[in-house]
Design a protein around this motif. Sequence first.
Motif, short mmCIF file in Angstrom:
data_model
loop_
_atom_site.label_atom_id
_atom_site.label_comp_id
_atom_site.label_asym_id
_atom_site.label_seq_id
_atom_site.Cartn_x
_atom_site.Cartn_y
_atom_site.Cartn_z
N ASP A 6 47.56 18.45 -3.77
CA ASP A 6 46.54 18.95 -4.69
C ASP A 6 46.79 20.40 -5.09
O ASP A 6 46.70 20.75 -6.25
CB ASP A 6 45.14 18.87 -4.06
N GLY A 7 47.09 21.26 -4.13
CA GLY A 7 47.33 22.66 -4.43
C GLY A 7 48.80 22.98 -4.60
O GLY A 7 49.17 23.76 -5.46
N ALA A 8 49.64 22.37 -3.79
CA ALA A 8 51.05 22.74 -3.76
C ALA A 8 51.73 22.52 -5.10
O ALA A 8 52.50 23.35 -5.55
CB ALA A 8 51.77 21.95 -2.67
N PHE A 67 46.57 33.31 -8.80
CA PHE A 67 46.52 34.63 -8.22
C PHE A 67 45.92 34.57 -6.82
O PHE A 67 45.22 33.63 -6.47
CB PHE A 67 45.77 35.63 -9.10
N THR A 68 46.24 35.57 -6.05
CA THR A 68 45.75 35.69 -4.68
C THR A 68 45.09 37.05 -4.54
O THR A 68 45.53 38.04 -5.12
CB THR A 68 46.93 35.60 -3.69
N THR A 69 44.00 37.09 -3.80
CA THR A 69 43.33 38.35 -3.52
C THR A 69 42.90 38.34 -2.05
O THR A 69 42.81 37.28 -1.44
CB THR A 69 42.14 38.60 -4.47
N ARG A 70 42.66 39.49 -1.50
CA ARG A 70 42.29 39.60 -0.10
C ARG A 70 41.27 40.74 0.06
O ARG A 70 41.32 41.72 -0.66
CB ARG A 70 43.53 39.92 0.74
N LEU A 115 39.73 25.72 -16.20
CA LEU A 115 39.28 25.02 -15.00
C LEU A 115 39.85 25.80 -13.82
O LEU A 115 41.04 26.04 -13.76
CB LEU A 115 39.84 23.59 -14.96
N PHE A 116 39.00 26.23 -12.91
CA PHE A 116 39.46 27.01 -11.77
C PHE A 116 39.51 26.12 -10.53
O PHE A 116 38.56 25.42 -10.24
CB PHE A 116 38.51 28.18 -11.49
N PHE A 117 40.61 26.21 -9.80
CA PHE A 117 40.77 25.48 -8.55
C PHE A 117 40.88 26.51 -7.43
O PHE A 117 41.74 27.38 -7.51
CB PHE A 117 42.06 24.65 -8.56
N THR A 118 40.07 26.42 -6.43
CA THR A 118 40.15 27.33 -5.31
C THR A 118 40.62 26.57 -4.09
O THR A 118 40.04 25.53 -3.76
CB THR A 118 38.79 27.99 -5.04
N PHE A 119 41.65 27.06 -3.42
CA PHE A 119 42.24 26.30 -2.32
C PHE A 119 42.08 26.93 -0.96
O PHE A 119 42.02 26.24 0.03
CB PHE A 119 43.74 26.10 -2.59
N THR A 120 42.07 28.23 -0.85
CA THR A 120 41.97 28.85 0.46
C THR A 120 40.95 29.98 0.43
O THR A 120 40.74 30.59 -0.60
CB THR A 120 43.32 29.45 0.93
N GLY A 121 40.35 30.24 1.58
CA GLY A 121 39.39 31.32 1.68
C GLY A 121 38.02 30.91 1.17
O GLY A 121 37.79 29.76 0.79
N SER A 122 37.10 31.84 1.19
CA SER A 122 35.75 31.60 0.70
C SER A 122 35.38 32.74 -0.24
O SER A 122 35.57 33.90 0.08
CB SER A 122 34.75 31.52 1.85
N ALA A 123 34.83 32.38 -1.39
CA ALA A 123 34.55 33.40 -2.39
C ALA A 123 33.30 33.07 -3.19
O ALA A 123 32.88 31.92 -3.30
CB ALA A 123 35.73 33.53 -3.34
N ARG A 175 42.59 35.69 2.89
CA ARG A 175 43.15 35.56 1.55
C ARG A 175 42.44 34.44 0.78
O ARG A 175 42.11 33.40 1.34
CB ARG A 175 44.63 35.23 1.66
N VAL A 176 42.23 34.67 -0.50
CA VAL A 176 41.69 33.65 -1.41
C VAL A 176 42.75 33.41 -2.48
O VAL A 176 43.21 34.35 -3.12
CB VAL A 176 40.38 34.12 -2.07
N THR A 177 43.15 32.16 -2.64
CA THR A 177 44.11 31.81 -3.68
C THR A 177 43.43 30.89 -4.67
O THR A 177 42.78 29.93 -4.29
CB THR A 177 45.34 31.10 -3.07
#
Length: 182
Positions: free
Chosen positions: A25-27, A52-55, A72-80, A143-145
Motif C-alpha cells: 500500500d505505501g511502498a 514528504f516526511t516531517t518530524r 488525495l493524501f495518504f498517511t502511512f506512519t506517525g500520528s498527525a 516521523r510522519v510520512t
Amino acid sequence: MSLQIIATAIDGVRVELQPRIGNADGAVLHMLPGGTGNLDAPGGKILDVYAFTTRGKGNVRGGHYHPVLDELFFTFTGSALWVLSDVRPDSPTYRVTAGVIVGDVAPQETHGIPTYVLADGPLARLRVPHGVYHALVPLTDERVTTVALGSTPYDKEDYRYPTLDEVPGARELLGKFGIQKE
C-alpha cells in the motif's frame, strides 16, 4: 470491508476508508518518481505523486492551498493533525476551519476531533479539494510520512501560502494540543 466515505465539517473534504491489500500500500507509492498517468483512483486518473516526511511535535508542514489542484493524501506512519480551512468564497463552509487526526495511534486526548487509527486497520485517504487550506502537524516526535496524489499535473504556481494568523481558528485548534506557533 468496502470503501467507506466519511464527510467532514468542510464542504468537499472527506475521509475515505478502504481495506488494505497488503504491505505494498505505501511502498509502491514511495517508489514512484513522481508524475504517473497509469495509477487509478476514485474519480479518475492520478497524474502526479508527491511524498514528504516531517518530524517533531507541532512542526507545521505544508500550510498551503491550491486554486486548481485536487489531491488525495495518504498517511502511512506517525500520528498527525490535519488542519483544514475553506478559503473558497463561494463555498457554504467558507472560513470554516476543522481538524482530522490520522495516524498509527490516537493521541491521549483528541478534543472531539475525528480520529482515524490506521495500525493494522483500513487505509485512510484524506480528500482535499482545491481552495481548501491544509497543513500537517505531527502530534508526537515520531516521523510522519505522507504521500499526496494529485488529480491534475503539478505546477509550482498552483500554491498559496497564507500564514497561520490568516487561517481562522488555526491557532486555537493547535492550542488544544499544546502547540503554540509564532
